[in-house]
Design a protein around this motif. Sequence first.
Motif, short mmCIF file in Angstrom:
data_model
loop_
_atom_site.label_atom_id
_atom_site.label_comp_id
_atom_site.label_asym_id
_atom_site.label_seq_id
_atom_site.Cartn_x
_atom_site.Cartn_y
_atom_site.Cartn_z
N LYS A 463 0.82 -1.21 0.00
CA LYS A 463 0.00 0.00 0.00
C LYS A 463 0.85 1.25 0.00
CE LYS A 463 -4.17 -1.87 2.12
NZ LYS A 463 -5.13 -1.78 3.24
N ILE A 464 1.94 1.25 0.76
CA ILE A 464 2.78 2.45 0.82
C ILE A 464 3.50 2.66 -0.50
CG2 ILE A 464 4.74 3.50 2.01
CD1 ILE A 464 3.94 2.05 4.51
N LEU A 465 3.93 1.58 -1.14
CA LEU A 465 4.65 1.71 -2.41
C LEU A 465 3.75 2.17 -3.56
CD1 LEU A 465 7.10 -1.33 -2.72
CD2 LEU A 465 7.71 1.09 -2.83
N THR A 472 4.19 7.42 1.81
CA THR A 472 5.16 7.14 0.74
C THR A 472 6.40 8.01 0.86
OG1 THR A 472 3.33 6.53 -0.70
CG2 THR A 472 5.45 6.92 -1.74
N LYS A 473 6.18 9.28 1.25
CA LYS A 473 7.33 10.20 1.33
C LYS A 473 8.31 9.80 2.44
CE LYS A 473 4.59 13.34 4.23
NZ LYS A 473 4.01 14.70 4.32
N PHE A 474 7.84 8.99 3.41
CA PHE A 474 8.74 8.54 4.47
C PHE A 474 9.50 7.28 4.08
CE2 PHE A 474 7.41 11.61 7.46
CZ PHE A 474 6.04 11.78 7.34
N LEU A 475 9.20 6.74 2.90
CA LEU A 475 9.88 5.52 2.46
C LEU A 475 11.18 5.92 1.76
CD1 LEU A 475 9.01 2.61 2.87
CD2 LEU A 475 8.18 2.57 0.53
N THR A 476 12.13 6.37 2.55
CA THR A 476 13.41 6.84 2.02
C THR A 476 14.24 5.66 1.52
OG1 THR A 476 14.45 6.66 4.20
CG2 THR A 476 13.37 8.75 3.66
N TRP A 477 15.35 5.99 0.85
CA TRP A 477 16.22 4.94 0.33
C TRP A 477 16.80 4.09 1.47
CZ3 TRP A 477 17.44 1.84 -3.25
CH2 TRP A 477 18.67 1.18 -3.26
N THR A 509 5.03 -8.02 -1.53
CA THR A 509 5.03 -6.79 -0.74
C THR A 509 3.79 -6.63 0.13
OG1 THR A 509 4.16 -5.63 -2.70
CG2 THR A 509 6.53 -5.50 -2.31
N CYS A 510 2.66 -7.20 -0.29
CA CYS A 510 1.47 -7.05 0.56
C CYS A 510 1.51 -7.98 1.76
CB CYS A 510 0.19 -7.25 -0.24
SG CYS A 510 0.03 -8.87 -0.99
N ASN A 511 2.47 -8.92 1.80
CA ASN A 511 2.66 -9.77 2.98
C ASN A 511 3.85 -9.31 3.82
OD1 ASN A 511 0.48 -11.42 2.44
ND2 ASN A 511 1.68 -12.93 1.32
N ILE A 512 4.41 -8.15 3.47
CA ILE A 512 5.48 -7.54 4.26
C ILE A 512 4.87 -6.35 5.00
CG2 ILE A 512 7.70 -6.37 4.19
CD1 ILE A 512 8.26 -7.93 1.57
N VAL A 576 10.77 -2.82 -4.71
CA VAL A 576 11.13 -1.79 -3.73
C VAL A 576 12.03 -0.74 -4.35
CG1 VAL A 576 12.39 -1.39 -1.58
CG2 VAL A 576 10.80 -3.31 -1.76
N ALA A 577 12.97 -1.17 -5.18
CA ALA A 577 13.92 -0.23 -5.78
C ALA A 577 13.27 0.64 -6.85
CB ALA A 577 15.10 -0.98 -6.36
N SER A 578 12.37 0.06 -7.65
CA SER A 578 11.82 0.79 -8.80
C SER A 578 10.46 1.42 -8.53
CB SER A 578 11.68 -0.16 -10.00
OG SER A 578 10.70 -1.16 -9.74
N GLY A 579 9.75 0.93 -7.51
CA GLY A 579 8.40 1.43 -7.25
C GLY A 579 7.38 0.93 -8.25
N ARG A 580 7.75 -0.02 -9.10
CA ARG A 580 6.84 -0.58 -10.10
C ARG A 580 6.21 -1.87 -9.57
NH1 ARG A 580 7.96 1.10 -15.51
NH2 ARG A 580 7.12 -0.89 -16.25
#
Length: 701
Positions: A463-465, A472-477, A509-512, A576-580
Amino acid sequence: MYPSPLKLFCALSIFFFIPSISTPFLPANNVSLFGDAFLNNNYISLTKEKNCTSPSPPPPPLLYKPSITAPSGVGRVFYVNPVRFSDPSANSTVSFSCSFSFNITNAPSCPFGDGFAFLITSNISSFSRYDGYMGLPGEIQDSYSVQDSYLAVEFDTSFDPNLEDVNGNHIGIDVNKIRSLASIDVLSRGEIDLKDGKEITAWIEYRDSEKMIRVWVGYSKQIRPQTPVLDLQIDLSKQFKEFMHVGFTASNGKGSSSHTINRWRFKTFSGFMPMDPHEAGNCLICSPGDTDIEFGFDYPEFSGRALHLALVLGAFVAVLILIAAVVLVFVFVMRRRRRRLRNVRSERQMRRFQGGRMIPKMLSLTEIKSATNGFDQDKIVGTGASAVVYEGTIPNCGAVAVKRFNHENKFNPSISHGPFNTEFATMAGCLRHKNLVQLQGWCCEGSELVLVYEYMANGSLDKILHDGTNLTKFLTWERRLNIVLGVASALIYLHEECESQIIHRDVKTCNILLDAEFNPKLGDFGLAEVYRHSYGTRDATVPAGTMGYLAPEYAFSGVPTVKTDVYSFGVVILEVASGRRPIDEERVVITDYVWDLWEKGIITEAADRKLMGRFNRIEMEKMLMVGLSCAHPNCEKRPRMREAARMLRGESPLPVLPSRKPIVKIQSVLPEGCEEIMSFGGGECVDDTPWSTPRTHFSKN
C-alpha cells in the motif's frame, strides 16, 4: 453431530404448534391476483394454458392505456400490503432475502411461454401493453411514470433477440427496463433447465451494505447452493421508494405455459443481515420494523373433521411437550460434554504441532468480538482470499490485528492443509524472529477461526509503495534498504535456522508489514510448507502464490523449493527499488523491464522516481543487480538467501550477470508418448536434450 437446542426446540414447536411460531399465510387472504392469475389447490398459477394453434389477437393500438386489469395471457400476484424498503428521514435502505419454489410446464405440442419474474415495483398497474415481456413494462411505457421504478429477476423461457436475450433458458436481472443488466444461460452451465417441468427453488438476496444482488437456483427445497449463478453490483437505494409492492408476474406470449408458485418466503432486514438469511429460522434476529412474509401454499385448510381430529389429538400435546423437554435437556448436557472434550483434544493436537512447546494464548470469541466491536466493518484493515483482518485492542496485549478466516474453512488440527491450519501450525510456538509477525493468540469457537497477531502500525509495504498514501514520502532509500535486508533475514531464518525448513511460497510486498518505525515483518503463512527431512523429497502440488512473483520452474512443475522463495524475494527487491508493480497496467513484467535497462547499460534508470534522486547510485545498482540475480530464470543460477543478504550488505562480491536476459529453460515433464498428446498442434514432439523452453509469459522469445 448433535443439533443445537434452539434448532431442535424450533423444529418440535413448528411440528406441533405451527400457528404459534410461523403461520403460513393463505393466498386467498394475503395476496392480490391480477389478470390470468388464479388459485389452484393451495398454489398460485400465474398464467392459463391456451390453444396455441389459434391465431393470437393483434396487439392493442398505441393509445391503449394499461389498467389494473392485465391483458389476456398476463398474470400477476402481489402481497396484499406494500412493504417498506427505505426510510428517507434516516437515509437508509433495507436488505432483503427471498426464496420460492416454482414449476414451468407447457401444453402438449405448444411452445413455451415467455416465463415469469420475481418483481418489486412501486406501481402494480404497470403491465406490459400486450401479451409478452413476462408482464413487465415494455419499451413503450405509456402507463409507467418516470417516478416509478421496479426490480425484476426474470426466469425467461423465450428467446427475443431484440431484447438481447442470451437464449430461451436464462435468468436475468432487470431494473426499470426489460433489457437485462446481467443475465446467465443456466442450461449451458449444467445448473438448471427451466423447461424440464421439475420443481425448482430460487434464492434471491440483496445486501445494501455491499450494494450487491445475488441469485441462486437449485432442485433442492432446503439447501441453497454455495455459489450464486448470477450476481450484480448495484445500488438499489436509488431505485427503491419508501414503500414497494412485492410479487410475481408472468406471460405466455405466443406459447402456452403454466407458471406456478408453490412456496414463497420473503424478509427485509433493516440492520444486521446474517451470513445465510435463508437458514436463519423464523426471522428471530430481525430488527424491529423488519418485514417477514411467508406463504405456505401447500398447507391444506382445516375442515370440520380435521378440526375435530385436532381437538382429539390435543390431549397428547402435553406428553409430547414433556418428551421434547427431556430431549432438550439431554442434548444440552451432551453438547456441553462434547465441547469440553473437543477443547481438550484441540489443545493436545495443537501441542503436538510443536512437540509440547508452549503456544499462544487461546482466546474466547467474546474477547475477540469485544476487541473488534463485534467484527465492525469500520475495524477492517485488510482483506484476502481466505480471511479478513480487523484492528482491535485486547487487555494485556494492546493493539492487535485480528485475522478472521472464512467460515467454510473447517478447523481440524490433524490436517496440514487449509489456510487456518497451515498458518497456525507454522506460526505457533516456533517462529520467533524480529522480522516475522508474531502470533499472540487464537480462537476456535463454533464456526469462527481466528488468529491474533501483533499490530503493525504502518500496514503493508504494498500500500505504501503503490497506493499513493501519505506515508510514501517517508519511504526513504535508507528505509527501503533496511526493509529488503529485514525480509532477507526472515527468509534465512525460515530456510536454514528453523528446526524444520519452511518455504513461505507467497513472498510479496502485501505480505510484508511495517511497524511504527518502518521495520519490516514477514507475515501470512497460509500457503507455507513445512519440510522435515524424514519425509523425503517433495511431491509436485498445484502452484500457489501470486502471478508476477512465481518462479518459472515452480509454475511449470508445482514443486516448491527454497529457490522459489528466492525468486519471489528478487521480485520484491526490484519492486522496492523501482516502485513498479510486478506486472503493471500495460502487462509489462518488472523483470523484463529491468533486464532491458541492464542490457542497455542504464540499470539505475529503474530507480523509483518518487525518490527524486535522493539515493546512492552505487547502492541502487547493487540492489538491482542482486534482484536480477535472485530472479534469474534458471533456479540453479540463483543465490541462496544467506548469500543474497551478504551481497546486499557488501560482504560478498556482486553477482556476474549475463549481458542479456537468459531464456527460460524448464526441465521437460512431458510423459512418454507426447507425440500423440501434442499431435493436435500439427507438430512433432522433439526433445533432443533433457530441457525444453515453453513459450509462456516467462520467456521473451
